[in-house]
Design an enzyme around this catalytic site. Sequence first.
Site, PDB file in Angstrom:
ATOM      1  N   GLY A 243       0.833  -1.200   0.000  1.00 25.88           N
ATOM      2  CA  GLY A 243       0.000   0.000   0.000  1.00 25.88           C
ATOM      3  C   GLY A 243       0.867   1.249   0.000  1.00 25.88           C
ATOM      4  N   SER A 244       0.298   2.337   0.503  1.00 28.30           N
ATOM      5  CA  SER A 244       1.000   3.616   0.416  1.00 28.30           C
ATOM      6  C   SER A 244       2.122   3.706   1.446  1.00 28.30           C
ATOM      7  CB  SER A 244       0.010   4.751   0.649  1.00 28.30           C
ATOM      8  OG  SER A 244      -0.410   4.731   2.001  1.00 28.30           O
ATOM      9  N   VAL A 247       0.681   4.848   4.965  1.00 28.85           N
ATOM     10  CA  VAL A 247       0.141   3.790   5.823  1.00 28.85           C
ATOM     11  C   VAL A 247       1.250   2.801   6.194  1.00 28.85           C
ATOM     12  CG1 VAL A 247      -1.611   1.981   6.056  1.00 28.85           C
ATOM     13  CG2 VAL A 247      -2.133   4.050   4.758  1.00 28.85           C
ATOM     14  N   GLY A 248       2.139   2.536   5.250  1.00 33.38           N
ATOM     15  CA  GLY A 248       3.224   1.576   5.483  1.00 33.38           C
ATOM     16  C   GLY A 248       4.102   1.969   6.654  1.00 33.38           C
ATOM     17  N   GLU A 265       5.682  -3.336   1.042  1.00 31.98           N
ATOM     18  CA  GLU A 265       5.774  -3.047  -0.400  1.00 31.98           C
ATOM     19  C   GLU A 265       5.021  -1.753  -0.623  1.00 31.98           C
ATOM     20  OE1 GLU A 265       7.529  -4.778  -2.365  1.00 31.98           O
ATOM     21  OE2 GLU A 265       7.742  -6.662  -1.274  1.00 31.98           O
ATOM     22  N   CYS A 299       2.519  -0.163  -8.532  1.00 31.49           N
ATOM     23  CA  CYS A 299       3.656   0.372  -7.752  1.00 31.49           C
ATOM     24  C   CYS A 299       4.838   0.562  -8.684  1.00 31.49           C
ATOM     25  CB  CYS A 299       4.084  -0.604  -6.669  1.00 31.49           C
ATOM     26  SG  CYS A 299       2.747  -1.149  -5.675  1.00 31.49           S
TER      27      CYS A 299
HETATM   28  C1  UN1 Z   1       2.172  -3.662  -7.606  1.00 32.79           C
HETATM   29  O1  UN1 Z   1       1.950  -2.709  -8.346  1.00 32.79           O
HETATM   30  O2  UN1 Z   1       1.727  -3.715  -6.445  1.00 32.79           O
HETATM   31  O3  UN1 Z   1       5.933  -5.675 -11.656  1.00 32.79           O
HETATM   32  C2  UN1 Z   1       2.915  -4.845  -8.024  1.00 32.79           C
HETATM   33  C3  UN1 Z   1       4.730  -5.522 -11.843  1.00 32.79           C
HETATM   34  C4  UN1 Z   1       3.794  -6.554 -11.281  1.00 32.79           C
HETATM   35  C5  UN1 Z   1       3.587  -6.291  -9.847  1.00 32.79           C
HETATM   36  C6  UN1 Z   1       3.186  -4.931  -9.496  1.00 32.79           C
HETATM   37  N1  UN1 Z   1       4.361  -7.854 -11.478  1.00 32.79           N
HETATM   38  O4  UN1 Z   1       4.265  -4.577 -12.441  1.00 32.79           O
END
Ligand code: UN1
Length: 512
Positions: A243-244, A247-248, A265, A299
């Site tokens: 998440g963000s 929050v993380g 993450e 992400c």
């Molecule tokens: C995410 O955006 O939380 O590398 C993960 C990627 C994907 C995972 C993204 N396999 O874009």
Amino acid sequence: MQEMKDVLKTLGIKDVNPGLCTGTKWIDTTGDKLTSYSPADGTAIAEIQQATLEDYRKVIDTAKGAFKVWKKVPAPKRGEIVRQIGLELRKYKEPLGRLVSYEMGKIYQEGLGEVQEMIDICDFAVGQSRQLYGFTMHSERAEHRMYDQYHSLGIVGVVSAFNFPVAVWAWNAMIALAAGDVVVWKPSSKVLLCAIAVHNIVADVLKRNDIPEGVLSLVATSSKYLGDDMFSDKNIPLISFTGSTRVGKKVGRLVGERLGRSILELGGNNAVIVTPTSNQDMALRAIVFGAVGTTGQRCTSTRRILLHDSIYEEFKNKLLNVYKGLKIGNPLDEKNHVGPLIDKGASDTYFKAIEKVKAEGGKILFGGEVYKDASCASGCYVVPCVAEVENHYEIVQEETFAPLLYVIKYSTLDEAIELHNAVPQGLSSAMFSTNLLETERFLSNEGSDCGIANINIGTSGAEIGGAFGGEKDTGGGRESGSDAWKAYMRRQTNTINYGSELPLAQGIEFNV
Ligand code: UN1
């Protein structure tokens, strides 16, 4: 192609769905009902009776009991259950991918790709279940043997974000299962139906194999009922949170206060450096997919491109030409490249970010407005934006979870690397170049400071075989492939004396 109502039926989605599952049993919950709306067309898809804190506690009790049984199952036999889950997911890849697309808004191809990631991690975890290796060391003492081994950890709490409604759970849960852990999943409240569908798919495998209730559990609810309690819960030795960064940081603090483990993450601010020797056509495809794929809500989405001044104008014009040809619309219509944002809140954040870009002196080169088309009535569709900026702008330092791509000029490699690393986040990065000296430098200790660094491919779409995660404000966690499994187990060092003397280590003499 199945109608959506048939897809829902295939996946066991009812009009009102209980918010609690301990594996094969769905348990009636007492929380308020939550409606899941599709960002594709604004339709109310179905309702979820949310789980309460009390419900959550019941699930934790069941999971604790299940752990006692599951950890005794030999690891390759646990892998066999994961193998069957992979087979079941193959059967449901199409409808599940379609539901991911409909409830989350990513285009159909990406919905299918997400389910494929689940299948891939199942295959990986099956192999992993026979490879939970520890080292053997040579003892300094005669007739002694030393080695380390990995034991199961307990309950793994998986808290996942809306952008990958099913895959993030699988990266964590399948490795956790192989490791002999049990899983309690709290998905984003924006995509609960995807999680419910996954549990329906998995339930058949659990039932067939008499797996105890509590090995794989789902708590479908919102922050109204379950927030920090899960992070502070001593029953959960490992929290994997996606998440963000905002929050993380809180998750890291709360889990840290009780000396639990967390895999964080968090946000990225991923850049691609395009150098004069690059294959520009390849760079273009990678950048456009990276920036507008999942409507900029990965992400790993490409947020910044650093263009060498000798190719700046040429590349920028090519990029704008590709943007002009992007098709925006219903994510289930396979001709479209860009679906909606998750909700109106996300569009507001996007427009505010664009205003900040302008206020700080940036120039909008393309897009950035609402996409108005009668067939896109949910109000979540936007036109992807390209903006010319400077790296130090406050807004450029932030992760805007939307298709907002920044173009930045550089003139030397040193400058490119410095700009590249001059953001708080450190998830994914890429360089397009055919110059070995440049690419090696980018991958070296002096180069990218990210957890993922690529050459001649984009920032997003990482394979499950690698360890996934990043540094700095990205949180430092690693999940999925490589040796990420170690985070899901506890390490034990064993020393065995098979002689009849008791020599002490470090040569200490102690005669009693
Ligand atoms: C995410 O955006 O939380 O590398 C993960 C990627 C994907 C995972 C993204 N396999 O874009």
